[in-house]
Design an enzyme around this catalytic site. Structure first.
Site, PDB file in Angstrom:
ATOM      1  N   GLY A  36       0.805  -1.217   0.000  1.00 24.52           N
ATOM      2  CA  GLY A  36       0.000   0.000   0.000  1.00 24.52           C
ATOM      3  C   GLY A  36       0.835   1.261   0.000  1.00 24.52           C
ATOM      4  O   GLY A  36       2.068   1.228   0.036  1.00 24.52           O
TER       5      GLY A  36
ATOM      6  N   ARG B 100      -2.452  -0.338  -9.998  1.00 29.11           N
ATOM      7  CA  ARG B 100      -1.317  -1.248 -10.124  1.00 29.11           C
ATOM      8  C   ARG B 100      -1.785  -2.698 -10.219  1.00 29.11           C
ATOM      9  O   ARG B 100      -2.884  -3.034  -9.785  1.00 29.11           O
ATOM     10  CB  ARG B 100      -0.399  -1.107  -8.900  1.00 29.11           C
ATOM     11  CG  ARG B 100       0.018   0.326  -8.585  1.00 29.11           C
ATOM     12  CD  ARG B 100       0.434   0.461  -7.119  1.00 29.11           C
ATOM     13  NE  ARG B 100       0.778   1.833  -6.753  1.00 29.11           N
ATOM     14  CZ  ARG B 100       1.997   2.344  -6.816  1.00 29.11           C
ATOM     15  NH1 ARG B 100       3.009   1.592  -7.211  1.00 29.11           N
ATOM     16  NH2 ARG B 100       2.216   3.595  -6.471  1.00 29.11           N
TER      17      ARG B 100
ATOM     18  N   ASP C 157       3.727  -4.689  -7.519  1.00 27.15           N
ATOM     19  CA  ASP C 157       3.085  -3.461  -7.041  1.00 27.15           C
ATOM     20  C   ASP C 157       3.653  -2.219  -7.722  1.00 27.15           C
ATOM     21  O   ASP C 157       3.121  -1.116  -7.543  1.00 27.15           O
ATOM     22  CB  ASP C 157       3.223  -3.333  -5.516  1.00 27.15           C
ATOM     23  CG  ASP C 157       4.675  -3.376  -5.056  1.00 27.15           C
ATOM     24  OD1 ASP C 157       5.309  -4.425  -5.250  1.00 27.15           O
ATOM     25  OD2 ASP C 157       5.171  -2.375  -4.512  1.00 27.15           O
TER      26      ASP C 157
END
Length: 480
Positions: free
Chosen positions: A86, A179, A248
């Site tokens: 994140g 993503r 990511d």
């Protein structure tokens, strides 16, 4: 003109973020902004007035309509499932609504702690923000899909990395920050309906022509794969090594995103590793096409609940087709070929072998080649090779290939000089700007940004020369 912001991500994907405000830095101040981009986006000059403090660029204020969120996603890092990741230090402030109805994310990097910071401090450092601003703008002017840099703020906030550094913020713009890792997050949480919601969001806003088509998901993933293939082809042809191609860090829109331990090739070395933390060489230059396919396979896995396996495999084939087709086209342009002939790859690979043996400079070799006159057996490029006989033999075959096409030197050279840059962002150039900025001198940062806006213009100064020996040995890590 008033800037208009919307909050589509926040409104339509409530499970994918945490709402929060940026945490300002101590004595933050604006040291660079992208005047050209600001003008294109009709951003009022008053927002960059230093007398108003760091303002939105330092997370001190928000513009009307902004609704800040930190996004959650997961991913594979160095080939291993890393779980939840994140936005650990970045905040999506809002999405600027443009005149054509599209939007542009305003993402503030280094904006402070978020629920996804893990063991980090939520900060970025001046070194990394300068590198990302330079790299993303360099890639843009090279014509390669990328995020953009709008501003840099420095501060008096100390940040501990390997050494104590200066806290900074970067305003990064992109059509989307979606993503591969967003999809992985909900797939591994066994929430396929949320994976599908992400796909619906992408189609609705970025590929609306497919919204009502029965096979919309398959068409969408094919396009994601094709865009990824074209992006990697562009990287390979310009000699760019990303350094940390975790899932990511892969963009659904096929953008170059998350500039960390990147590097442009100096000496031609297909095994070049830009990231000194990449001990196994997973993300070395010549492995990028394979890694991108592996990453697409991880994304494909998340889509199995609503896309048939055969359709996913066809899309993965599209990646290979797009990569090879675009790479072939671009390399023929770099060599000055207007048609495709069966031995072109042989000629190219012979040149690469010569360059690898000699440690030839990747960028300068192709730029010098673009001045070739097909009737002349001499070339300034010859003087850069130790094994002149080997170069002469190759150069004779190359000129013979040029003569198979009815194209005059001027037209061919013009084409070659549009795709063979004279300037790339070499690590030593970035480091020189960083060293000066850390001493309070921003002149080189501004100067280098201006130089990078004209990468296809010949220069006779440091920016176009081979790096000094110390500049070839710079180690770059993920410690931004």
């Amino acid at each position: 003109m008033t800037l208009s912001f919307t909050a589509r991500w926040r409104d339509e994907l409530p499970a994918t973020y945490t709402a929060l405000l940026p945490t300002p830095l101590k004595n933050a101040r604006l040291i660079w902004y992208n005047d050209e981009l600001a003008q294109q986006l009709a951003i009022p000059a008053s927002l960059f007035d230093a007398t108003n403090g760091a303002g939105v660029w330092g997370g001190e204020t928000l513009l009307p309509g902004m609704s800040p969120v930190a996004q959650v996603y997961s991913g594979h890092q160095f080939g291993v499932w890393a779980g939840q990741l994140g936005d650990g230090r970045g905040i999506l402030l809002g999405e600027q609504l443009l005149a054509d109805g599209s939007t542009l994310d305003w993402h503030l990097k280094g904006a402070g702690l978020t629920p996804y910071s893990r063991m980090g401090d939520g900060r970025a450092v001046l070194r990394s923000t300068i590198r990302e601003s330079l790299a993303s703008e360099a890639m843009h002017y090279l014509g390669i899909p990328t995020t953009r840099a709008l501003s840099i703020v420095t501060s008096d906030t100390p940040v501990q990395r390997e050494t104590q550094e200066t806290g900074a913020m970067l305003m990064r713009l992109a059509q989307s920050h979606m993503r591969f890792g967003h999809f992985e997050h909900f797939y591994y949480r066994r929430e396929p309906e949320k994976v599908q919601q992400l796909a619906d969001f992408a189609i609705r806003h970025y590929w609306p022509q497919w919204q009502d088509v029965p096979e919309k998901y398959a068409l969408w993933f094919e396009e994601v794969a094709a865009r990824t293939g074209r992006l990697i082809a562009e990287w390979q042809t310009v000699g760019f090594a990303h350094g940390v191609m975790n899932t990511d860090n892969m963009s659904i829109l096929g953008l170059t995103i998350d500039y960390g331990p990147f590097g442009f090739l100096d000496d031609y070395d297909p095994g070049f590793i830009g990231n000194h933390s990449d001990h196994q060489g997973r993300y070395r230059f010549d492995n990028q096409p394979s890694v991108a396919l592996w990453n697409l396979q991880r994304l494909a896995q998340t889509l199995t609940p609503f896309i048939e396996i055969d359709a996913l495999n066809r899309a993965l084939d599209r990646y290979q087709d797009a990569l090879l087709t675009h790479y072939g086209q671009r390399m023929r342009q770099k060599l000055g070929f207007f048609t495709e002939q069966k031995d072109d790859n042989v000629l190219l690979n012979e040149l690469f072998s010569l360059m690898a043996r000699e440690g030839s400079d990747y960028t300068r070799t192709f730029r010098m080649l673009s001045h070739t006159e097909q009737q002349s057996a001499s070339s300034p490029l010859r003087d850069t090779f130790i094994d002149r006989a080997a170069f002469d033999a190759w150069f004779d075959r190359y000129r013979a290939r040029l003569r198979t096409e009815a194209v005059d030197d001027a037209l061919r050279q013009q084409q070659m000089q549009r795709v063979n840059p004279a300037i790339v962002l070499r690590n030593w150039l970035a480091q020189r700007a960083i060293d000066a900025a850390e001493q309070g001198d921003m002149a080189e940062l501004h100067r280098l940004h201006e130089v990078l806006r004209q990468p296809f213009t010949d220069r006779d100064d440091d920016y176009a020369r081979r790096p000094p020996e110390w500049g070839k040995r710079l180690e770059v890590s993920c410690s931004s």
